[in-house]
Enzyme design. Structure first.
Site, mmCIF file in Angstrom:
data_model
loop_
_atom_site.group_PDB
_atom_site.id
_atom_site.type_symbol
_atom_site.label_atom_id
_atom_site.label_comp_id
_atom_site.label_asym_id
_atom_site.label_seq_id
_atom_site.Cartn_x
_atom_site.Cartn_y
_atom_site.Cartn_z
ATOM 1 N N LYS A 58 0.828 -1.260 0.059
ATOM 2 C CA LYS A 58 0.217 0.039 -0.268
ATOM 3 C C LYS A 58 0.900 1.348 0.014
ATOM 4 C CE LYS A 58 -3.751 -2.541 2.264
ATOM 5 N NZ LYS A 58 -4.257 -2.923 3.625
ATOM 6 N N GLN A 102 -4.489 -1.234 9.820
ATOM 7 C CA GLN A 102 -4.161 -2.526 9.208
ATOM 8 C C GLN A 102 -4.891 -3.605 10.367
ATOM 9 O OE1 GLN A 102 -3.063 -3.489 6.015
ATOM 10 N NE2 GLN A 102 -3.828 -5.488 6.338
ATOM 11 N N ASP A 125 -11.211 2.806 4.046
ATOM 12 C CA ASP A 125 -11.323 1.588 3.912
ATOM 13 C C ASP A 125 -12.939 1.107 4.006
ATOM 14 O OD1 ASP A 125 -9.313 -0.527 3.771
ATOM 15 O OD2 ASP A 125 -8.791 -0.671 5.829
#
Ligand code: NDP
Length: 300
Positions: A58, A102, A125
């Site tokens: 990412k 994460q 997200d």
């Protein structure tokens, strides 16, 4: 047994993701020229090797797209209060447009509490309850989770007709199955489907999957979908990523999907490979969401 057809064409997720990332880079440069460089901050707690690989990917992708931002790496014994303080700091920082924590998090930290602390307009997200609610209502000013959004984009780019189609989703997780169903059942382009969601309690799974014009599999069970479960000519999207032992590789393992690719490709009309299918789309959609978040700060 279903009749065998000539063999499925492949959906090239890698190529499509590269195109999306190139578009994102152009949008990012245009925003930077207007004084807003999109910024993505990724937080990694602990040293889980798979998470470290995802976070590294990412970070690299956002840099290549011309974005600003940072990866904050925290020790495995970070407390929930410490993590929330960092989220608060990122929430308040105008240079940060997207925040991603994460998962999975170490045991002492409750993931739902952390997700609820991220500002919904920086939750690229798409996991904050506000964004989950907007997706279900059909409001398009939220963020949809990246993996199912990537699958929908794939279907659209490959001209797969979803309107009125029988879609069967295997899996009901919050990050894939449920939002996938929510996206495809909405009215509008790339949606308007009749969606069935299956899970581990579903009676006679194959009876459902054999009805599917579009079968989307996100169960986390290596090669569980076999050719006899697929309608001839169906479009098959394999979200699964499973490591299985393979003595012929250097690492001793190999990545496979939830679909028995070799068998199912003889029955389906269009299929995603693993790797190189859905996986690359997830990061592309994350960057796409971050650029949208940055653009909104200009548009008000
Ligand atoms: P979860 O484990 O959270 O959910 C799996 C779902 O599949 C559950 O709803 C479960 O049912 C259902 N399921 C499991 N076994 C069966 C079965 N035998 N029959 C029917 N349903 C079953 O996984 P995720 O949704 O997080 O991920 C799914 C897969 O997708 C994983 O392989 C993961 O690695 C991959 N993934 C890939 C991404 C990408 O970028 N390509 C991103 C995210 C995930 P129940 O609810 O009843 O337990």
């Amino acid at each position: 047994m279903p009749a065998e057809v000539a063999g499925a064409a492949l959906i090239d997720g890698k190529e499509l993701a590269e195109r999306i990332r190139a578009d994102v880079a152009l949008e990012s440069a245009a925003l930077a020229a207007r004084g807003v460089t999109p910024g993505l901050s990724v937080v990694l707690v602990g040293d889980d090797p798979a998470s470290a690989v995802y976070v590294g990917a990412k970070e690299k992708a956002s840099r290549e797209a011309g974005m600003a931002g940072e990866t904050i790496r925290l020790p495995v014994d970070t407390t929930q209060a410490q993590l929330l303080a960092i989220v608060e700091r990122l929430n308040a920082d105008p240079r940060v447009h997207g925040i991603l924590v994460q998962m999975p998090l170490p045991r002492q930290i409750d993931p739902d509490t952390v997700i609820r602390h991220i500002r919904p307009d920086k939750d690229v997200d798409g996991f904050h309850p506000v964004n989950v609610g907007k997706l279900l209502i059909g409001h398009t000013d939220g963020f949809a989770p990246c993996t199912p959004a990537g699958v929908q984009r794939m279907l659209m780019e490959y001209g797969v007709e979803t309107r009125g189609a029988e879609v069967v989703v295997i899996g009901r997780s919050t990050i894939v199955g449920k939002p996938m169903a929510a996206l495809l059942m909405q009215p509008g382009a790339g949606a308007d489907a009749t969606v069935t969601v299956c899970h581990s309690r579903t009676r006679d799974l194959a009876a459902h999957t054999r009805r599917a014009d579009i079968l989307i599999v996100a169960a986390g069970r290596a090669r569980m979908v076999t050719a006899d479960m697929v309608k001839p000519g169906a479009v098959v999207i394999d979200v699964g990523m499973n490591r299985i032992p393979d003595a012929t590789t250097k690492s001793g393992t190999r990545l496979v999907g939830d679909v028995d690719f070799d068998g199912v490709r003889r029955v389906a009309s269009l299929i995603t490979p693993v790797p190189g299918g859905v996986g690359p789309m997830t990061i592309a959609m994350l960057l796409h969401n971050t650029v949208r978040a940055a653009a909104r700060t200009l548009d008000g």
